[in-house]
Design a protein around this motif. Sequence first.
Motif, mmCIF file in Angstrom:
data_model
loop_
_atom_site.group_PDB
_atom_site.id
_atom_site.type_symbol
_atom_site.label_atom_id
_atom_site.label_comp_id
_atom_site.label_asym_id
_atom_site.label_seq_id
_atom_site.Cartn_x
_atom_site.Cartn_y
_atom_site.Cartn_z
ATOM 1 N N ILE A 1 24.125 51.301 35.480
ATOM 2 C CA ILE A 1 25.158 50.543 36.193
ATOM 3 C C ILE A 1 26.021 51.533 36.964
ATOM 4 O O ILE A 1 26.612 52.441 36.368
ATOM 5 N N SER A 2 26.115 51.328 38.249
ATOM 6 C CA SER A 2 26.919 52.236 39.071
ATOM 7 C C SER A 2 28.408 51.973 38.862
ATOM 8 O O SER A 2 28.817 50.881 38.449
ATOM 9 N N LYS A 3 29.197 52.984 39.179
ATOM 10 C CA LYS A 3 30.654 52.858 39.076
ATOM 11 C C LYS A 3 31.142 51.734 39.994
ATOM 12 O O LYS A 3 32.009 50.945 39.636
ATOM 13 N N GLU A 4 30.549 51.672 41.194
ATOM 14 C CA GLU A 4 30.928 50.635 42.164
ATOM 15 C C GLU A 4 30.639 49.231 41.620
ATOM 16 O O GLU A 4 31.444 48.316 41.788
ATOM 17 N N ALA A 5 29.504 49.066 40.950
ATOM 18 C CA ALA A 5 29.156 47.762 40.368
ATOM 19 C C ALA A 5 30.162 47.382 39.281
ATOM 20 O O ALA A 5 30.614 46.233 39.214
ATOM 21 N N LYS A 6 30.526 48.345 38.436
ATOM 22 C CA LYS A 6 31.514 48.078 37.377
ATOM 23 C C LYS A 6 32.857 47.680 37.989
ATOM 24 O O LYS A 6 33.512 46.738 37.528
ATOM 25 N N GLN A 7 33.257 48.382 39.035
ATOM 26 C CA GLN A 7 34.537 48.083 39.678
ATOM 27 C C GLN A 7 34.520 46.700 40.328
ATOM 28 O O GLN A 7 35.511 45.969 40.271
ATOM 29 N N THR A 8 33.401 46.340 40.936
ATOM 30 C CA THR A 8 33.287 45.028 41.574
ATOM 31 C C THR A 8 33.381 43.916 40.537
ATOM 32 O O THR A 8 34.128 42.944 40.716
ATOM 33 N N VAL A 9 32.651 44.060 39.445
ATOM 34 C CA VAL A 9 32.699 43.052 38.380
ATOM 35 C C VAL A 9 34.092 43.031 37.749
ATOM 36 O O VAL A 9 34.627 41.956 37.442
ATOM 37 N N GLN A 10 34.696 44.191 37.597
ATOM 38 C CA GLN A 10 36.049 44.285 37.053
ATOM 39 C C GLN A 10 37.032 43.469 37.897
ATOM 40 O O GLN A 10 37.817 42.680 37.380
ATOM 41 N N GLU A 11 36.958 43.637 39.204
ATOM 42 C CA GLU A 11 37.852 42.909 40.107
ATOM 43 C C GLU A 11 37.576 41.399 40.081
ATOM 44 O O GLU A 11 38.504 40.586 40.037
ATOM 45 N N CYS A 12 36.297 41.034 40.104
ATOM 46 C CA CYS A 12 35.929 39.608 40.092
ATOM 47 C C CYS A 12 36.335 38.928 38.788
ATOM 48 O O CYS A 12 36.871 37.819 38.796
ATOM 49 N N ALA A 13 36.073 39.598 37.662
ATOM 50 C CA ALA A 13 36.420 39.021 36.364
ATOM 51 C C ALA A 13 37.932 38.875 36.222
ATOM 52 O O ALA A 13 38.422 37.850 35.722
ATOM 53 N N THR A 14 38.663 39.867 36.679
ATOM 54 C CA THR A 14 40.123 39.808 36.626
ATOM 55 C C THR A 14 40.640 38.646 37.474
ATOM 56 O O THR A 14 41.514 37.890 37.046
ATOM 57 N N GLU A 15 40.092 38.503 38.654
ATOM 58 C CA GLU A 15 40.513 37.419 39.550
ATOM 59 C C GLU A 15 40.184 36.062 38.943
ATOM 60 O O GLU A 15 40.992 35.127 38.989
ATOM 61 N N PHE A 16 39.000 35.931 38.360
ATOM 62 C CA PHE A 16 38.584 34.674 37.726
ATOM 63 C C PHE A 16 39.541 34.304 36.588
ATOM 64 O O PHE A 16 40.016 33.164 36.507
ATOM 65 N N ILE A 17 39.831 35.254 35.733
ATOM 66 C CA ILE A 17 40.738 35.004 34.601
ATOM 67 C C ILE A 17 42.123 34.624 35.114
ATOM 68 O O ILE A 17 42.757 33.694 34.609
ATOM 69 N N SER A 18 42.600 35.314 36.134
ATOM 70 C CA SER A 18 43.917 35.001 36.710
ATOM 71 C C SER A 18 43.950 33.596 37.310
ATOM 72 O O SER A 18 44.918 32.857 37.141
ATOM 73 N N PHE A 19 42.876 33.236 37.998
ATOM 74 C CA PHE A 19 42.764 31.925 38.642
ATOM 75 C C PHE A 19 42.841 30.800 37.598
ATOM 76 O O PHE A 19 43.633 29.857 37.731
ATOM 77 N N VAL A 20 42.053 30.920 36.555
ATOM 78 C CA VAL A 20 42.026 29.894 35.502
ATOM 79 C C VAL A 20 43.349 29.872 34.739
ATOM 80 O O VAL A 20 43.919 28.810 34.478
ATOM 81 N N THR A 21 43.860 31.046 34.411
ATOM 82 C CA THR A 21 45.108 31.135 33.659
ATOM 83 C C THR A 21 46.279 30.573 34.453
ATOM 84 O O THR A 21 47.164 29.911 33.897
ATOM 85 N N CYS A 22 46.287 30.814 35.751
ATOM 86 C CA CYS A 22 47.351 30.285 36.610
ATOM 87 C C CYS A 22 47.349 28.759 36.592
ATOM 88 O O CYS A 22 48.395 28.129 36.482
ATOM 89 N N GLU A 23 46.168 28.161 36.678
ATOM 90 C CA GLU A 23 46.047 26.696 36.629
ATOM 91 C C GLU A 23 46.550 26.170 35.287
ATOM 92 O O GLU A 23 47.292 25.191 35.222
#
Length: 139
Positions: free
Chosen positions: A27-49
């Motif tokens: 797993i590349s560092k870039e792939a980890k960072q991309t998933v990190q950002e997406c997962a964080t955004e997803f959790i924030s989106f659901v939690t905000c609702e």
Amino acid sequence: MTDEDRLLPIANVGRLMKQILPSNAKISKEAKQTVQECATEFISFVTCEASDKCHRENRKTVNGDDIWWALSTLGLDNYADAVGRHLYKYREAERERAEHNKGSNDSGNEKGPSTRSDLQSQSTKFIRVVEKGSSSTAR
């Protein structure tokens, strides 16, 4: 607040990614960072609702039912179903634990585990209950 403070820990994201990939996958560092950002955004989106719902209901604490409701409201039914099943299993395990503790208290025993091995035994039982799965949902 910096981006690093806002994002999920990259080591945890990498560990989760490794669990679902073949053992020889890299797993590349870039792939980890991309998933990190997406997962964080997803959790924030659901939690905000869920948080908005709590705010409308004059509550300060977001609970599992609020997350389940938010996922359903946002049209994420597959995730909502999974969360509903886990909530059901968690509550079932908690009920069993409370009944077990009540039985122990009635016979004069201490409440809860008294040794490290007792705690590990209870944790293992809970994990087994969660892993068994259930076809029923919390709906």
